[in-house]
Design a protein around this motif. Structure first.
Motif, PDB file in Angstrom:
ATOM      1  N   MET A  55      65.030 126.489  20.520  1.00 60.13           N
ATOM      2  CA  MET A  55      66.237 127.049  19.905  1.00 60.13           C
ATOM      3  C   MET A  55      66.574 126.310  18.603  1.00 60.13           C
ATOM      4  N   THR A  56      66.479 124.988  18.615  1.00 56.02           N
ATOM      5  CA  THR A  56      66.799 124.230  17.402  1.00 56.02           C
ATOM      6  C   THR A  56      65.787 124.501  16.292  1.00 56.02           C
ATOM      7  N   ALA A  57      64.573 124.921  16.660  1.00 55.82           N
ATOM      8  CA  ALA A  57      63.552 125.226  15.648  1.00 55.82           C
ATOM      9  C   ALA A  57      63.681 126.640  15.097  1.00 55.82           C
ATOM     10  N   ASP A  58      64.548 127.462  15.688  1.00 59.88           N
ATOM     11  CA  ASP A  58      64.742 128.844  15.230  1.00 59.88           C
ATOM     12  C   ASP A  58      65.743 128.859  14.083  1.00 59.88           C
ATOM     13  N   PRO A  59      65.316 129.199  12.874  1.00 55.34           N
ATOM     14  CA  PRO A  59      66.245 129.179  11.731  1.00 55.34           C
ATOM     15  C   PRO A  59      67.385 130.187  11.852  1.00 55.34           C
ATOM     16  N   ALA A  60      67.172 131.236  12.623  1.00 55.51           N
ATOM     17  CA  ALA A  60      68.220 132.248  12.760  1.00 55.51           C
ATOM     18  C   ALA A  60      69.432 131.714  13.520  1.00 55.51           C
ATOM     19  N   LEU A  61      69.240 130.751  14.411  1.00 55.70           N
ATOM     20  CA  LEU A  61      70.350 130.213  15.204  1.00 55.70           C
ATOM     21  C   LEU A  61      71.123 129.128  14.454  1.00 55.70           C
ATOM     22  N   LYS A  62      70.462 128.434  13.530  1.00 58.74           N
ATOM     23  CA  LYS A  62      71.090 127.344  12.778  1.00 58.74           C
ATOM     24  C   LYS A  62      71.742 126.326  13.734  1.00 58.74           C
ATOM     25  N   MET A  63      70.974 125.917  14.731  1.00 61.45           N
ATOM     26  CA  MET A  63      71.480 125.019  15.768  1.00 61.45           C
ATOM     27  C   MET A  63      70.862 123.645  15.612  1.00 61.45           C
ATOM     28  N   ASP A  64      71.683 122.613  15.810  1.00 65.42           N
ATOM     29  CA  ASP A  64      71.155 121.250  15.773  1.00 65.42           C
ATOM     30  C   ASP A  64      71.359 120.575  17.127  1.00 65.42           C
ATOM     31  N   ILE A  65      70.905 119.333  17.224  1.00 64.04           N
ATOM     32  CA  ILE A  65      70.929 118.626  18.499  1.00 64.04           C
ATOM     33  C   ILE A  65      72.349 118.342  18.984  1.00 64.04           C
ATOM     34  N   THR A  66      73.300 118.226  18.046  1.00 62.62           N
ATOM     35  CA  THR A  66      74.692 117.986  18.436  1.00 62.62           C
ATOM     36  C   THR A  66      75.254 119.171  19.208  1.00 62.62           C
ATOM     37  N   GLN A  67      74.916 120.367  18.764  1.00 65.63           N
ATOM     38  CA  GLN A  67      75.397 121.565  19.459  1.00 65.63           C
ATOM     39  C   GLN A  67      74.748 121.692  20.835  1.00 65.63           C
ATOM     40  N   VAL A  68      73.486 121.297  20.943  1.00 68.97           N
ATOM     41  CA  VAL A  68      72.830 121.288  22.253  1.00 68.97           C
ATOM     42  C   VAL A  68      73.538 120.298  23.169  1.00 68.97           C
ATOM     43  N   GLY A  69      73.903 119.135  22.619  1.00 68.75           N
ATOM     44  CA  GLY A  69      74.629 118.137  23.397  1.00 68.75           C
ATOM     45  C   GLY A  69      75.964 118.651  23.894  1.00 68.75           C
ATOM     46  N   THR A  70      76.630 119.470  23.079  1.00 69.93           N
ATOM     47  CA  THR A  70      77.910 120.054  23.495  1.00 69.93           C
ATOM     48  C   THR A  70      77.728 120.936  24.725  1.00 69.93           C
TER      49      THR A  70
ATOM     50  N   PHE B 206      72.578 134.810  28.716  1.00 64.19           N
ATOM     51  CA  PHE B 206      72.525 133.731  27.726  1.00 64.19           C
ATOM     52  C   PHE B 206      71.489 134.053  26.641  1.00 64.19           C
ATOM     53  N   GLY B 207      70.371 134.637  27.064  1.00 58.60           N
ATOM     54  CA  GLY B 207      69.291 134.945  26.126  1.00 58.60           C
ATOM     55  C   GLY B 207      69.618 136.019  25.118  1.00 58.60           C
ATOM     56  N   PHE B 208      70.714 136.755  25.339  1.00 58.38           N
ATOM     57  CA  PHE B 208      71.108 137.796  24.379  1.00 58.38           C
ATOM     58  C   PHE B 208      72.104 137.282  23.335  1.00 58.38           C
ATOM     59  N   GLY B 209      72.475 135.995  23.425  1.00 55.33           N
ATOM     60  CA  GLY B 209      73.503 135.459  22.538  1.00 55.33           C
ATOM     61  C   GLY B 209      72.968 134.972  21.206  1.00 55.33           C
ATOM     62  N   HIS B 210      73.918 134.774  20.252  1.00 56.19           N
ATOM     63  CA  HIS B 210      73.577 134.259  18.926  1.00 56.19           C
ATOM     64  C   HIS B 210      74.632 133.291  18.399  1.00 56.19           C
ATOM     65  N   SER B 211      75.670 133.021  19.183  1.00 55.60           N
ATOM     66  CA  SER B 211      76.746 132.155  18.696  1.00 55.60           C
ATOM     67  C   SER B 211      77.010 131.037  19.690  1.00 55.60           C
ATOM     68  N   MET B 212      77.611 129.941  19.192  1.00 59.34           N
ATOM     69  CA  MET B 212      77.921 128.817  20.061  1.00 59.34           C
ATOM     70  C   MET B 212      78.964 129.168  21.109  1.00 59.34           C
ATOM     71  N   VAL B 213      79.900 130.039  20.758  1.00 55.47           N
ATOM     72  CA  VAL B 213      80.919 130.454  21.723  1.00 55.47           C
ATOM     73  C   VAL B 213      80.253 131.162  22.904  1.00 55.47           C
ATOM     74  N   TRP B 214      79.315 132.053  22.602  1.00 56.06           N
ATOM     75  CA  TRP B 214      78.569 132.764  23.649  1.00 56.06           C
ATOM     76  C   TRP B 214      77.785 131.779  24.512  1.00 56.06           C
ATOM     77  N   PHE B 215      77.048 130.893  23.854  1.00 53.11           N
ATOM     78  CA  PHE B 215      76.209 129.949  24.584  1.00 53.11           C
ATOM     79  C   PHE B 215      77.035 129.015  25.472  1.00 53.11           C
ATOM     80  N   CYS B 216      78.100 128.442  24.916  1.00 49.73           N
ATOM     81  CA  CYS B 216      78.920 127.500  25.690  1.00 49.73           C
ATOM     82  C   CYS B 216      79.616 128.183  26.856  1.00 49.73           C
ATOM     83  N   SER B 217      80.086 129.397  26.636  1.00 43.14           N
ATOM     84  CA  SER B 217      80.799 130.126  27.691  1.00 43.14           C
ATOM     85  C   SER B 217      79.879 130.412  28.867  1.00 43.14           C
TER      86      SER B 217
END
Length: 549
Positions: free
Chosen positions: A147-162, A205-216
């Motif tokens: 997920m962090t390697a996918d440029p479309a998500l723009k996700m870093d390790i801090t967001q994964v930690g959250t 979860f696999g259909f999401g694209h935002s941090m709100v979706w993922f965290c929820s």
């Protein structure tokens, strides 16, 4: 003709074929041969012509005494057995109280073969089912790097930690809540339903694209994950008697290792091969399929499919002024049987410190090897600590067998106390292996691996047995609540192995880190010391009845 008698009243009724088969009806126990009572069709026809006294007498019916060797198969399949007598009728010459009652399966010389087969199906079902909970629990761990390697998500390790920080909070609370609420719900339905629900959450979860979706959805996954453990505990205590429960509880505990082993193979491989979405979808699809199978093959207890219970547990229920038994509420089950039990608190606090050590080892050993021992990279360090799960598998199996052997050696002693003695011995082993790992030089990677293997061996034994002790300290209706409470406190301990230990390492170094882990082992032993002779709930009830007799 068959004769039933009650006091001075006797009467004769024709015995239909349905009365000639072996009893597999819940709630009915024939004192001598576990024979089946009349089916509903014949019962309804007979009841109309009987007085109240006669209707009561019918439930005390007995047939001619059967040889003891025949009792062994007395709870088999009804179609496999013939009537006791070659003639069409048999006169009963003994009262209902005569003979030696076979009230539970453990009273028989050996378990019937069909029961053993059916029980093994249930056992394999809950092992595979709980292992699948781990697939949907650990899916993000092995999907996040993709997920962090996918440029479309723009996700870093801090967001994964959250996301990963939200999960244990939700999971610990859910384990406690589901354990309490599950006391009034079928464990089979909760186990299968919870697995399918967490599987669907993985898929969504696999259909999401935002941090709100993922965290929820990941928080929701944590809530649903708490359903698995308490349900399995209730099923295990229903299908396995005290004398064998430690062995099978230890065997069930390998579900943790199986799920932990399968998650990177399934989720990690799917994510790398087909994209991060499939890293979540693949475990989700497997979870839905297995959940449906669990609904078919798993049963709550032997009584649900017509067998007698494996052991008799009759709690002393309170009665009102009219002498009617009162059913305890969920709050009463929690407060009276769990929260007011000082030994449950002792077990819970022990669990807290055991989980501090467990989480402290799994979270920080790789960093320790790299920073203090000079291991070159994370891959090499991870290999040196990879033996922990494998050691845990063997350790939990052996811990259960040892505790069962101690109980068999002295069945009149405290059953829970015997298991506590094993936990103390294993905890001493954990402390010794921590000291060894602290001392092993980096030039001996094989010895570091072997030491971590032994840490896992000794650590998973207490993790498994403390949960079993908590289940055996309370009555059947409170097993889920007890396991949920213990799990909640345990995950509070796991949470304290994160930030607090990181502060200790940062401010005081790695020597202070190992001192803290050793102190946690010492606290666990001190808490367990007063419980080495503790009796189980079944033993306490039997003792109370013998004193009242």
């Amino acid at each position: 003709m068959t004769s039933w008698a009650s006091g001075t009243t006797s009467f004769r009724l024709s015995k239909p074929a349905c009365a000639q088969r072996v009893c597999r009806v819940p709630g009915y126990s024939c004192p001598q041969s576990l024979l089946k009572p009349l089916c509903n069709r014949h019962t309804s026809g007979l009841q109309a012509g009987l007085t109240a006294q006669q209707r009561k007498a019918r439930h005390t019916m007995t047939y001619a005494s059967k040889g003891k060797s025949d009792v062994k198969g007395a709870v088999g399949n009804p179609s496999d057995h013939q009537p006791l007598s070659g003639s069409g009728s048999q006169e009963s010459s003994s009262p209902a109280t005569s003979g030696s009652p076979q009230q539970s399966l453990q009273d028989l010389p050996a378990y019937p073969e069909d029961f053993v087969r059916r029980r093994m199906v249930v056992f394999v079902g809950i092992v595979i089912g709980y292992a699948c909970y781990y697939l949907t629990r650990n899916s993000l761990t092995y999907t996040a790097p993709v997920m962090t390697a996918d440029p479309a998500l723009k996700m870093d390790i801090t967001q994964v930690g959250t996301m990963t920080s939200i999960f244990p909070i939700a999971y610990g609370f859910s384990k406690f809540l589901s354990g309490v609420l599950g006391a009034r719900t079928s464990p089979r339905v909760m186990l299968a339903g919870g697995l399918m629900a967490t599987a669907i959450v993985n898929i969504l979860f696999g259909f999401g694209h935002s941090m709100v979706w993922f965290c929820s959805f990941w928080a929701l996954n944590g809530v649903l994950q708490g359903f698995g453990g308490p349900c399995c505990a209730r099923i295990l205590t229903s299908w396995f008697a005290t004398k064998e429960r430690g062995t099978y509880w230890g065997m069930w505990n390998i579900a943790h290792n199986l799920g932990g082993f399968g998650a990177p193979l399934l989720a990690g491989s799917a994510a790398r091969s087909f994209g991060w979405k499939w890293g979540m979808w693949a475990p989700g699809i497997v979870g839905v399929v297995i959940g449906l199978l669990l609904l078919v093959v798993v049963k709550d207890s032997p009584e649900k499919i017509g067998y007698p219970p494996v052991e008799i547990v009759k709690p002393n229920k309170k009665k009102d002024a009219a002498g009617v038994e009162q059913k305890e509420s969920l709050l009463q089950l929690l407060v009276q049987n769990v929260l007011k039990n000082p030994y449950i608190w002792g077990m819970a606090l022990t669990y807290f410190f055991i989980y501090v050590v467990r989480q402290g080892v799994t979270s920080w050993f790789v960093f320790y090897l790299m920073q203090a021992k000079g291991v070159a990279d994370a891959g090499s360090a991870a290999f040196r600590v990879s033996g922990m799960e494998l050691g845990g598998l063997f350790g939990s199996l052996l811990a259960g067998r040892i505790s069962d052997a101690l109980i068999a050696k002295n069945p009149k002693g405290g059953n829970v106390g015997k298991r506590v003695q094993v936990v103390i011995g294993y905890t001493v082993g954990v402390a010794a292996m921590l000291l060894a790992f602290w001392s092993v030089p980096a030039t001996l990677p094989w010895l570091q691996w072997a030491t971590v293997f032994m840490i896992g061996f000794f650590l998973y034994g207490p993790q498994m047995l403390i949960g079993l002790c908590g289940a055996e300290l309370v009555g059947p209706e409170s097993v889920g609540a007890s396991e949920g409470f213990l799990g909640w406190i345990a995950y509070l301990g796991a949470a304290n192995a994160g930030v607090p230990l990181s502060i200790i390492v940062k401010n005081h170094g790695w020597n202070a880190y190992f001192t803290a882990l050793l102190a946690a082992c010492g606290m666990a032993i001190l808490l367990l010391a007063p419980m080495v002779n503790l009796k189980s709930y079944v033993q306490r009830e039997a003792l109370a009845k013998s004193k009242a007799a």
